[in-house]
Design a protein around this motif. Structure first.
Motif, short mmCIF file in Angstrom:
data_model
loop_
_atom_site.label_atom_id
_atom_site.label_comp_id
_atom_site.label_asym_id
_atom_site.label_seq_id
_atom_site.Cartn_x
_atom_site.Cartn_y
_atom_site.Cartn_z
N THR A 60 0.83 -1.21 0.00
CA THR A 60 0.00 0.00 0.00
C THR A 60 0.86 1.25 0.00
N ALA A 61 0.26 2.36 -0.41
CA ALA A 61 0.96 3.64 -0.44
C ALA A 61 1.28 4.11 0.97
N VAL A 62 2.51 4.57 1.17
CA VAL A 62 2.93 5.06 2.49
C VAL A 62 2.21 6.35 2.84
N ALA A 63 1.97 7.22 1.87
CA ALA A 63 1.30 8.50 2.10
C ALA A 63 0.57 8.88 0.82
N ALA A 64 -0.20 9.94 0.90
CA ALA A 64 -0.95 10.39 -0.27
C ALA A 64 0.00 10.96 -1.31
N GLY A 65 -0.30 10.74 -2.56
CA GLY A 65 0.54 11.24 -3.65
C GLY A 65 -0.04 10.82 -4.98
N THR A 66 0.82 10.64 -5.97
CA THR A 66 0.39 10.28 -7.32
C THR A 66 1.31 9.21 -7.89
N ILE A 118 6.28 3.71 -9.10
CA ILE A 118 6.88 4.95 -8.57
C ILE A 118 5.74 5.89 -8.17
N GLN A 119 5.76 6.28 -6.91
CA GLN A 119 4.79 7.25 -6.39
C GLN A 119 5.51 8.56 -6.08
N THR A 120 4.94 9.68 -6.54
CA THR A 120 5.52 11.00 -6.27
C THR A 120 4.66 11.71 -5.22
N LEU A 121 5.30 12.13 -4.13
CA LEU A 121 4.59 12.85 -3.06
C LEU A 121 4.46 14.33 -3.41
N PRO A 122 3.61 15.09 -2.70
CA PRO A 122 3.43 16.53 -3.01
C PRO A 122 4.72 17.33 -2.95
N ASP A 123 5.70 16.95 -2.11
CA ASP A 123 6.95 17.71 -2.02
C ASP A 123 7.98 17.28 -3.06
N GLY A 124 7.60 16.35 -3.96
CA GLY A 124 8.51 15.91 -5.01
C GLY A 124 9.27 14.64 -4.70
N THR A 125 9.17 14.15 -3.47
CA THR A 125 9.87 12.91 -3.12
C THR A 125 9.25 11.72 -3.87
N GLU A 126 10.14 10.86 -4.40
CA GLU A 126 9.67 9.65 -5.09
C GLU A 126 9.85 8.43 -4.18
N LEU A 127 8.82 7.59 -4.15
CA LEU A 127 8.89 6.31 -3.44
C LEU A 127 8.83 5.20 -4.49
N TRP A 128 9.84 4.32 -4.44
CA TRP A 128 9.90 3.20 -5.39
C TRP A 128 9.50 1.91 -4.66
N TYR A 129 8.43 1.27 -5.15
CA TYR A 129 7.96 -0.01 -4.63
C TYR A 129 8.36 -1.07 -5.67
N CYS A 130 9.29 -1.98 -5.29
CA CYS A 130 9.93 -2.86 -6.29
C CYS A 130 9.73 -4.35 -5.98
N VAL A 157 -3.34 8.74 -5.42
CA VAL A 157 -3.58 7.69 -4.43
C VAL A 157 -3.55 8.32 -3.04
N THR A 158 -4.16 7.64 -2.09
CA THR A 158 -4.13 8.08 -0.70
C THR A 158 -3.41 7.03 0.13
N THR A 159 -3.19 7.37 1.40
CA THR A 159 -2.55 6.41 2.29
C THR A 159 -3.35 5.11 2.31
N ASP A 160 -2.67 4.00 2.25
CA ASP A 160 -3.27 2.66 2.26
C ASP A 160 -3.90 2.25 0.94
N THR A 161 -3.78 3.07 -0.12
CA THR A 161 -4.22 2.61 -1.44
C THR A 161 -3.34 1.44 -1.88
N VAL A 162 -3.96 0.36 -2.33
CA VAL A 162 -3.19 -0.82 -2.75
C VAL A 162 -2.53 -0.54 -4.10
N LEU A 163 -1.21 -0.61 -4.13
CA LEU A 163 -0.45 -0.36 -5.35
C LEU A 163 -0.12 -1.66 -6.09
N GLY A 164 -0.02 -2.75 -5.37
CA GLY A 164 0.31 -4.04 -5.97
C GLY A 164 0.46 -5.08 -4.88
N THR A 165 1.17 -6.16 -5.17
CA THR A 165 1.38 -7.23 -4.19
C THR A 165 2.85 -7.64 -4.16
#
Length: 261
Positions: free
Chosen positions: A171-177, A192-204, A216-224
């Protein structure tokens, strides 16, 4: 004027009676009418009539320091008239009260402005403060940390590994896109999720991608959780890249969000 001359004395006498020294200096008696007490308006008019209004201009030309109303009452025309002295004291007291009221109003206005400023800052901090956050995987154990060396990596480890069973929701750590999703070589399936401050989170290393793009919002399922790419077992490899640049240690970054992996 008629006069009489006395031969025996050779003295010229005036025809009006002689005046004594006391009579020459006696002032005519003034009628006692019982003057009424002056009101504030009448006192002010009396001050103007006696020339007190022009006193500051005269004093400015003749003395280096200004003279207060109390000094004028002691040494000037007010000393001869108790009513005018009282008027001067009333006017001086009124000026002092007006000055105190003005200062009180100024302080109150400054305090109100400061309170509104603090309120605006609190609202802005609440709007842009720490986002609501959650860990990306449940039922995990950490198996590799940031900058750790290993035979499976060409360089030091660039993220944090959450080992979990295949198919565990990520799931998404925080809200973003979600700005990118798909296959990425050694990273396997990656979101790859981009947060409002520009930080990228890579879920691999995902086994499946559930949200390929969009907000997406916090706890949105991105994958498995999966074992795709360069891995030895199923786990989520999480990277944190401020402004989309080089990766940083995810542990302190997550702790800043109030999370404790």
């Amino acid at each position: 004027m008629a006069s009489t001359y006395t031969e025996s004395t050779g003295t010229q006498l005036l025809d009006h009676p002689a005046e004594t020294e006391a009579a020459r200096h006696r002032l005519p008696r003034q009628p006692r009418t019982g003057a009424p007490l002056l009101g504030v308006t009448a006192m002010t008019a009396a001050l103007s009539a006696t020339g007190l209004a022009a006193a500051p201009a005269v004093q400015a030309a003749t003395a280096p320091a200004p003279v207060s109303a109390a000094d004028q009452a002691a040494d000037g025309p007010l000393a001869a008239d108790p009513g005018l002295a009282l008027a001067a004291r009333i006017l001086q007291q009124a000026d002092g009260q007006r000055t105190a009221a003005d200062e009180t109003a100024r302080v109150a206005a400054a305090e109100e402005a400061e309170a509104k400023r603090a309120e605006r800052e609190a609202e802005a901090e609440a709007a842009t403060g720490r986002p609501e956050a959650a860990l990306p995987v449940a039922g995990y154990r950490l198996t590799a940390e940031f900058a750790q060396a290993g035979a499976h990596w060409a360089h030091l480890h660039t993220g944090l590994d959450f080992a979990a069973r295949t198919g565990t929701p990520v799931t998404a750590v925080a809200a973003g896109t979600v700005t990118a999703a798909g296959w990425s070589g050694a990273y396997g399936y990656r979101v790859i999720q981009t947060l409002p401050d520009g930080t990228e989170l890579w879920y691999c290393h995902l086994s499946r991608i559930s949200t390929p793009a969009g907000p997406v919002t916090t706890d949105t399922v991105l994958g498995t959780v999966g074992a795709t790419g360069n891995v030895t077992g199923p786990h989520l490899h999480l990277e944190v890249r401020p402004a989309g640049g080089a990766p940083v240690d995810p542990l302190p970054w997550l702790r800043q969000l109030g999370l404790q992996p």
